[in-house]
Design an enzyme around this catalytic site. Structure first.
Site, PDB file in Angstrom:
ATOM      1  N   HIS A 108       0.756  -1.434   0.214  1.00  0.00           N
ATOM      2  CA  HIS A 108       0.341   0.018   0.132  1.00  0.00           C
ATOM      3  C   HIS A 108       0.925   1.137  -0.204  1.00  0.00           C
ATOM      4  O   HIS A 108       0.331   2.302  -0.340  1.00  0.00           O
ATOM      5  CB  HIS A 108      -0.787  -0.307   1.290  1.00  0.00           C
ATOM      6  CG  HIS A 108      -0.991  -0.865   1.966  1.00  0.00           C
ATOM      7  ND1 HIS A 108       0.418  -0.110   3.407  1.00  0.00           N
ATOM      8  CD2 HIS A 108      -0.684  -2.253   2.839  1.00  0.00           C
ATOM      9  CE1 HIS A 108      -0.032  -1.405   4.324  1.00  0.00           C
ATOM     10  NE2 HIS A 108      -0.055  -1.810   4.019  1.00  0.00           N
ATOM     11  N   HIS A 144       6.956   6.961   4.895  1.00  0.00           N
ATOM     12  CA  HIS A 144       6.333   6.393   3.327  1.00  0.00           C
ATOM     13  C   HIS A 144       6.478   7.510   2.953  1.00  0.00           C
ATOM     14  O   HIS A 144       5.834   8.682   3.818  1.00  0.00           O
ATOM     15  CB  HIS A 144       5.539   4.715   4.094  1.00  0.00           C
ATOM     16  CG  HIS A 144       4.436   6.053   4.971  1.00  0.00           C
ATOM     17  ND1 HIS A 144       4.357   5.904   6.584  1.00  0.00           N
ATOM     18  CD2 HIS A 144       3.129   6.702   5.015  1.00  0.00           C
ATOM     19  CE1 HIS A 144       3.527   6.723   7.258  1.00  0.00           C
ATOM     20  NE2 HIS A 144       2.511   6.661   6.083  1.00  0.00           N
ATOM     21  N   HIS A 199       2.150   9.130  -0.010  1.00  0.00           N
ATOM     22  CA  HIS A 199       1.028   9.412  -0.261  1.00  0.00           C
ATOM     23  C   HIS A 199       1.076   9.565  -1.335  1.00  0.00           C
ATOM     24  O   HIS A 199       1.613  10.414  -1.908  1.00  0.00           O
ATOM     25  CB  HIS A 199      -0.195   9.357   0.298  1.00  0.00           C
ATOM     26  CG  HIS A 199       0.187   8.336   2.079  1.00  0.00           C
ATOM     27  ND1 HIS A 199      -0.694   7.893   2.018  1.00  0.00           N
ATOM     28  CD2 HIS A 199       0.711   9.254   2.553  1.00  0.00           C
ATOM     29  CE1 HIS A 199      -0.450   7.627   3.551  1.00  0.00           C
ATOM     30  NE2 HIS A 199       0.457   7.651   3.647  1.00  0.00           N
ATOM     31  N   HIS A 233       5.285  11.104   4.376  1.00  0.00           N
ATOM     32  CA  HIS A 233       5.051  11.348   7.106  1.00  0.00           C
ATOM     33  C   HIS A 233       6.571   9.870   7.100  1.00  0.00           C
ATOM     34  O   HIS A 233       7.014   9.494   6.728  1.00  0.00           O
ATOM     35  CB  HIS A 233       4.285   9.996   7.288  1.00  0.00           C
ATOM     36  CG  HIS A 233       2.933  11.402   6.467  1.00  0.00           C
ATOM     37  ND1 HIS A 233       1.536   9.962   6.177  1.00  0.00           N
ATOM     38  CD2 HIS A 233       2.585  12.013   6.066  1.00  0.00           C
ATOM     39  CE1 HIS A 233       0.297  10.961   5.586  1.00  0.00           C
ATOM     40  NE2 HIS A 233       1.590  12.161   5.627  1.00  0.00           N
ATOM     41  N   TYR A 246       6.349   4.807  25.380  1.00  0.00           N
ATOM     42  CA  TYR A 246       5.389   3.333  25.009  1.00  0.00           C
ATOM     43  C   TYR A 246       6.334   2.390  24.811  1.00  0.00           C
ATOM     44  O   TYR A 246       7.514   3.188  23.659  1.00  0.00           O
ATOM     45  CB  TYR A 246       4.568   4.039  23.952  1.00  0.00           C
ATOM     46  CG  TYR A 246       3.551   5.294  24.775  1.00  0.00           C
ATOM     47  CD1 TYR A 246       2.813   5.030  25.845  1.00  0.00           C
ATOM     48  CD2 TYR A 246       3.425   6.152  23.856  1.00  0.00           C
ATOM     49  CE1 TYR A 246       2.270   5.756  26.716  1.00  0.00           C
ATOM     50  CE2 TYR A 246       2.296   7.232  24.779  1.00  0.00           C
ATOM     51  CZ  TYR A 246       1.922   6.980  26.121  1.00  0.00           C
ATOM     52  OH  TYR A 246       1.152   7.887  26.186  1.00  0.00           O
ATOM     53  N   THR A 304      -2.905   7.442   8.905  1.00  0.00           N
ATOM     54  CA  THR A 304      -4.151   8.272   7.857  1.00  0.00           C
ATOM     55  C   THR A 304      -4.904   6.443   7.055  1.00  0.00           C
ATOM     56  O   THR A 304      -4.827   6.605   5.694  1.00  0.00           O
ATOM     57  CB  THR A 304      -3.952   9.125   7.225  1.00  0.00           C
ATOM     58  OG1 THR A 304      -3.005   8.063   5.859  1.00  0.00           O
ATOM     59  CG2 THR A 304      -3.921  10.246   7.521  1.00  0.00           C
ATOM     60  N   THR A 305      -3.835   5.080   7.538  1.00  0.00           N
ATOM     61  CA  THR A 305      -4.073   3.726   6.674  1.00  0.00           C
ATOM     62  C   THR A 305      -5.084   3.075   7.928  1.00  0.00           C
ATOM     63  O   THR A 305      -4.712   3.828   9.397  1.00  0.00           O
ATOM     64  CB  THR A 305      -3.574   3.686   6.763  1.00  0.00           C
ATOM     65  OG1 THR A 305      -2.432   3.496   8.000  1.00  0.00           O
ATOM     66  CG2 THR A 305      -2.070   4.246   4.749  1.00  0.00           C
TER      67      THR A 305
HETATM   68 ZN   LIG Z   1       0.636   8.290   6.003  1.00  0.00          ZN
END
Ligand SMILES: [Zn+2]
Ligand SMILES: *[C@@H]1O[C@H](CO)[C@@H](O)[C@H](O)[C@H]1NC(C)=O
Ligand SMILES: *[C@@H]1O[C@H](CO)[C@@H](O)[C@H](O)[C@H]1NC(C)=O
Length: 293
Positions: A83, A115, A117, A140, A148, A227-228
């Protein structure tokens, strides 16, 4: 200030989703993501439309880019994961992990992965809109709050992740912009056509080189989500106001990638989400100066 913001979000309870290896989703119908991932239909979703006249001007501290300019201690492995194209951020030659703090961030966030888009020859493919315009490409850089221990835990928290977003605008030129890190990544794309293929650019890069000569002091910031899928509302977003150039010879390299079904991997951006009652901030250096006084 962040704690006040977080209070606003504290009442918002998020369910857990582990992100299994090879998580399946496609951009054919992002509206249907919510059927398998309920948080995609929840609140505080990203991306959104950002505009200067609607954002709250605020004297946020600058972002601090820790170890961003130290070369990595290993070569990158850039992969087509079905993706997007993505690479994990390695440690630097001094054994450090690049990190981000400042801006809206109340903690330290370690860089984890990068990654992109994109759209297609027909459509521009940035996720965020700036002043009503969609741009051609969006990068991004994903960071995880050092408080964490795992991605799962971070996705469970409103301040678990910090994503830096850089938008790109295609420019008709055969001249390669002096953006050494980015050019290496764009140059990898022709090797990444098939699902699950990876490529190692033969250069020791820095994370900072992916930001080109961007004005790092001018950005929008807001609280949103991945956003995924699973769309966890766990992301403190910082989107740079300056848009970087990408040559019209480089951008189409994204359009020849294929997904796990062997189909073209195009229009890999999520539709705009509602801003709701969220506050979107815009920082400028001059305002920070007034604020610091
Ligand atoms: Zn992204
Ligand atoms: C995520 O939050 C839920 C609900 O608060 C909790 O039950 C679960 O253990 C958390 N998961 C992780 C990995 O922190
Ligand atoms: C992807 O490639 C790696 C390395 O070649 C392999 O171990 C893995 O099983 C592949 N994954 C899928 C989903 O095909």
């Amino acid at each position: 200030m962040l704690s006040r913001l977080l209070l606003l979000f504290a009442t918002f309870c998020s369910a857990t989703h582990l992100l299994p290896e090879g998580l399946r989703f496609s951009y054919d119908d992002p509206q249907s993501w919510r059927l398998s991932y309920p948080q995609c239909g929840g609140n505080y979703q990203s991306p959104i439309s950002l505009s200067l006249h609607k954002a709250i001007p605020i004297g946020l501290p600058p972002l601090h880019f820790g170890h961003y300019d130290q070369p990595f201690d290993e070569l990158l492995s850039v992969r087509n994961n079905g993706h997007t194209v993505e690479f994990r951020v390695p440690t630097t030659v001094l054994g450090e992990r690049p990190f981000l703090t400042g801006g809206l961030l109340g903690d330290f966030y370690e860089a984890r992965a990068v990654h992109f888009h994109w759209g297609s020859s027909q459509r521009k493919g940035s996720e965020h809109l700036l002043n009503g315009r969609r741009y051609d490409l969006e990068m991004h850089i994903v960071h995880r709050n050092t408080r964490y221990q795992s991605d799962e835990e971070a996705r469970n928290q409103t301040d678990g992740l910090a994503v830096l977003a850089v938008l790109f605008k295609v420019v008709r030129t055969s001249y390669l912009f002096y953006q050494p890190g980015l050019n290496e990544i764009f140059g990898s794309l022709l090797h990444l056509g098939d699902f699950n293929s990876s490529y190692t650019p033969p250069a020791f890069l820095t994370l900072g080189s992916l930001l080109g000569n961007l004005d790092r002091g001018n950005f929008y910031a807001y609280m949103g989500s991945l956003t995924t899928p699973p769309c966890s509302p766990a992301v403190v977003w910082h989107v740079f106001a300056e848009v970087l150039p990408i040559s019209h010879l480089e951008l189409p390299k994204f359009w020849q990638l294929r997904d796990r079904r062997g189909r073209p991997l195009l229009n890999t951006f999520r539709p705009l989400q509602s801003v709701e009652a969220r506050q979107v901030f815009h920082r400028r250096a001059s305002e920070a100066y007034v604020w610091l006084k």
